[in-house]
Scaffold this motif. Structure first.
Motif, PDB file in Angstrom:
ATOM      1  N   ASP A 244       0.824  -1.209   0.000  1.00 26.18           N
ATOM      2  CA  ASP A 244       0.000   0.000   0.000  1.00 26.18           C
ATOM      3  C   ASP A 244       0.858   1.259   0.000  1.00 26.18           C
ATOM      4  O   ASP A 244       0.573   2.228  -0.717  1.00 26.18           O
ATOM      5  CB  ASP A 244      -0.947   0.001   1.197  1.00 26.18           C
ATOM      6  CG  ASP A 244      -0.222  -0.172   2.523  1.00 26.18           C
ATOM      7  OD1 ASP A 244       0.888  -0.745   2.535  1.00 26.18           O
ATOM      8  OD2 ASP A 244      -0.764   0.268   3.559  1.00 26.18           O
ATOM      9  N   ILE A 245       1.940   1.239   0.765  1.00 30.25           N
ATOM     10  CA  ILE A 245       2.819   2.412   0.833  1.00 30.25           C
ATOM     11  C   ILE A 245       3.628   2.546  -0.453  1.00 30.25           C
ATOM     12  O   ILE A 245       3.830   3.656  -0.966  1.00 30.25           O
ATOM     13  CB  ILE A 245       3.747   2.322   2.062  1.00 30.25           C
ATOM     14  CG1 ILE A 245       2.901   2.325   3.343  1.00 30.25           C
ATOM     15  CG2 ILE A 245       4.743   3.463   2.078  1.00 30.25           C
ATOM     16  CD1 ILE A 245       3.711   2.254   4.624  1.00 30.25           C
ATOM     17  N   ILE A 267       2.742  10.033   0.595  1.00 28.42           N
ATOM     18  CA  ILE A 267       2.682   9.270   1.847  1.00 28.42           C
ATOM     19  C   ILE A 267       2.386  10.206   3.014  1.00 28.42           C
ATOM     20  O   ILE A 267       1.558   9.908   3.876  1.00 28.42           O
ATOM     21  CB  ILE A 267       3.995   8.501   2.059  1.00 28.42           C
ATOM     22  CG1 ILE A 267       4.120   7.398   1.010  1.00 28.42           C
ATOM     23  CG2 ILE A 267       4.061   7.902   3.467  1.00 28.42           C
ATOM     24  CD1 ILE A 267       5.423   6.620   1.074  1.00 28.42           C
ATOM     25  N   ARG A 275      -5.380   8.351   6.586  1.00 28.76           N
ATOM     26  CA  ARG A 275      -5.544   7.130   5.790  1.00 28.76           C
ATOM     27  C   ARG A 275      -4.390   6.154   5.997  1.00 28.76           C
ATOM     28  O   ARG A 275      -4.444   5.006   5.522  1.00 28.76           O
ATOM     29  CB  ARG A 275      -5.660   7.488   4.308  1.00 28.76           C
ATOM     30  CG  ARG A 275      -6.900   8.283   3.944  1.00 28.76           C
ATOM     31  CD  ARG A 275      -7.033   8.525   2.456  1.00 28.76           C
ATOM     32  NE  ARG A 275      -6.057   9.487   1.966  1.00 28.76           N
ATOM     33  CZ  ARG A 275      -5.075   9.207   1.117  1.00 28.76           C
ATOM     34  NH1 ARG A 275      -4.927   7.956   0.683  1.00 28.76           N
ATOM     35  NH2 ARG A 275      -4.251  10.142   0.696  1.00 28.76           N
ATOM     36  N   LEU A 276      -3.370   6.593   6.701  1.00 27.02           N
ATOM     37  CA  LEU A 276      -2.182   5.768   6.897  1.00 27.02           C
ATOM     38  C   LEU A 276      -1.593   6.093   8.264  1.00 27.02           C
ATOM     39  O   LEU A 276      -1.504   7.271   8.639  1.00 27.02           O
ATOM     40  CB  LEU A 276      -1.158   6.065   5.794  1.00 27.02           C
ATOM     41  CG  LEU A 276       0.051   5.140   5.661  1.00 27.02           C
ATOM     42  CD1 LEU A 276      -0.399   3.721   5.331  1.00 27.02           C
ATOM     43  CD2 LEU A 276       0.980   5.656   4.561  1.00 27.02           C
ATOM     44  N   ARG A 280       3.191   2.689  10.854  1.00 22.27           N
ATOM     45  CA  ARG A 280       3.405   1.810   9.701  1.00 22.27           C
ATOM     46  C   ARG A 280       4.419   2.427   8.736  1.00 22.27           C
ATOM     47  O   ARG A 280       5.269   1.723   8.176  1.00 22.27           O
ATOM     48  CB  ARG A 280       2.071   1.554   8.994  1.00 22.27           C
ATOM     49  CG  ARG A 280       2.200   0.611   7.815  1.00 22.27           C
ATOM     50  CD  ARG A 280       0.837   0.095   7.373  1.00 22.27           C
ATOM     51  NE  ARG A 280       0.925  -0.634   6.111  1.00 22.27           N
ATOM     52  CZ  ARG A 280       1.398  -1.860   5.989  1.00 22.27           C
ATOM     53  NH1 ARG A 280       1.820  -2.504   7.062  1.00 22.27           N
ATOM     54  NH2 ARG A 280       1.446  -2.464   4.823  1.00 22.27           N
TER      55      ARG A 280
END
Length: 323
Positions: A244-245, A267, A275-276, A280
């Motif tokens: 995803d990243i 990012i 959203r992130l 992570r």
């Protein structure tokens, strides 16, 4: 059957003593959480075991926490912690990061564990096992030592009690330790060797065996939460697990974006929008750093916006007060 324990047997330290009131000393009880199952905490004090139900109006608590109750075991408060692995374990003094000196040797994963321990404000000792069968021991040890100039690194044969004697300084009464490491690293062998106690059997703390008294006096904290945490860190130890990243990175304004606050970083935008998770991203940057240490690519520095480094000054003051 549980034996009678003193507070020192359970890992009590001056840092906690300083938080007690006169009422605590004269009338209240001091207990440590030894398990948390089915919305119930199991605690142990100098009189034995008792339970407390989980309640929403109480502070977050986990295995290893120290709490104060009244004489009837009514909860009063939780003591401030020396360290905490969120929702997993608290008041661990030293974490043994265990890694084997064989084909499973993984410098990037050691970095991930070190960051995890520093975030928790505990101390770390890296233990490299299978030293007796490693041909490039000094080279691998040097790689680990370069991660931090003050990092303590020990090389051992986990099956040999003489070899593991170097760990004795961290196993004294009043100390709490834990182990992190992947399957096959030698954790079980190391624990078995450290728990050897001649012909006597170690007393048991609670029904879950999460807190285990060690022959030299320390407490071993081995909770399911910590074991799950190790699996999560290991599964996240491969760059492809951050698909995803990696996908987001393709949308960055600059193709060489290091995701350290550059304008147009997709990012960073995802983190800002919720959203992130920052944690992570920190893990991703930490792993990418390990994979580019050969100098082919520019080394990422995860201690930037997405990386909360160890609060060494806070830890130093905390441990100074505990001595």
């Amino acid at each position: 059957m549980d034996s009678t324990f003193t507070l020192l047997d359970l890992g009590w330290q001056p840092y906690f003593q300083q938080q007690l009131s006169l009422d605590d000393l004269e009338s209240n009880r001091i207990a440590r959480i030894c398990s948390h199952q089915n919305s119930t905490y199991e605690l142990i004090d100098e009189s034995g075991l008792f339970n407390l139900p989980e309640q929403s109006d109480r502070p977050d608590m986990t295995v290893g926490d120290w709490v104060i109750t009244d004489a009837e075991h009514v909860f009063l408060r939780r003591l401030e912690r020396t360290s905490v692995f969120e929702n997993t374990a608290a008041n661990i003094d030293t974490v043994f990061i265990v890694c084997a000196l064989d084909h499973e040797f993984n410098l990037g994963l050691i970095k991930r564990y070190l960051e995890l321990v520093h975030e928790a404000q505990a101390d770390a000792v890296v233990i490299l096992t299978k030293a007796d069968v490693c041909d490039d021991l000094q080279e691998k040890r040097a790689q680990v030592e370069r991660l931090d100039p003050i990092l303590i690194v020990e090389t051992v044969n986990a099956l040999d009690s003489d070899s593991t004697a170097c760990l004795s300084p961290w196993l004294k009464k009043g100390k709490t330790i834990a182990l992190l490491g992947t399957k096959g690293a030698g954790k079980s062998s190391l624990i078995n060797t450290l728990m050897q106690n001649g012909d006597t059997q170690s007393a048991k703390i609670g029904t879950s065996n999460t807190l285990q008294p060690m022959p030299k006096g320390a407490i071993l904290l081995d909770s399911q939460g910590l074991r799950d945490l190790q699996v999560a860190q290991y599964n996240g130890g491969k760059i492809e697990s951050f698909a995803d990243i990696l996908s987001l990175a393709e949308a960055c304004r600059f193709s060489d974006c290091q995701h350290q606050g550059e304008p147009g970083c997709a990012i960073a935008k995802a983190v800002t929008q919720g959203r992130l998770e920052e944690a992570r991203v920190a893990s991703f940057l930490l792993l990418r750093s390990a994979e580019t240490d050969d100098g082919i690519k520019a080394k990422s520095k995860p201690q930037g916006k997405f990386y909360r480094s160890a609060q060494s000054d806070v830890r130093a003051r905390k441990h100074s007060a505990a001595e």
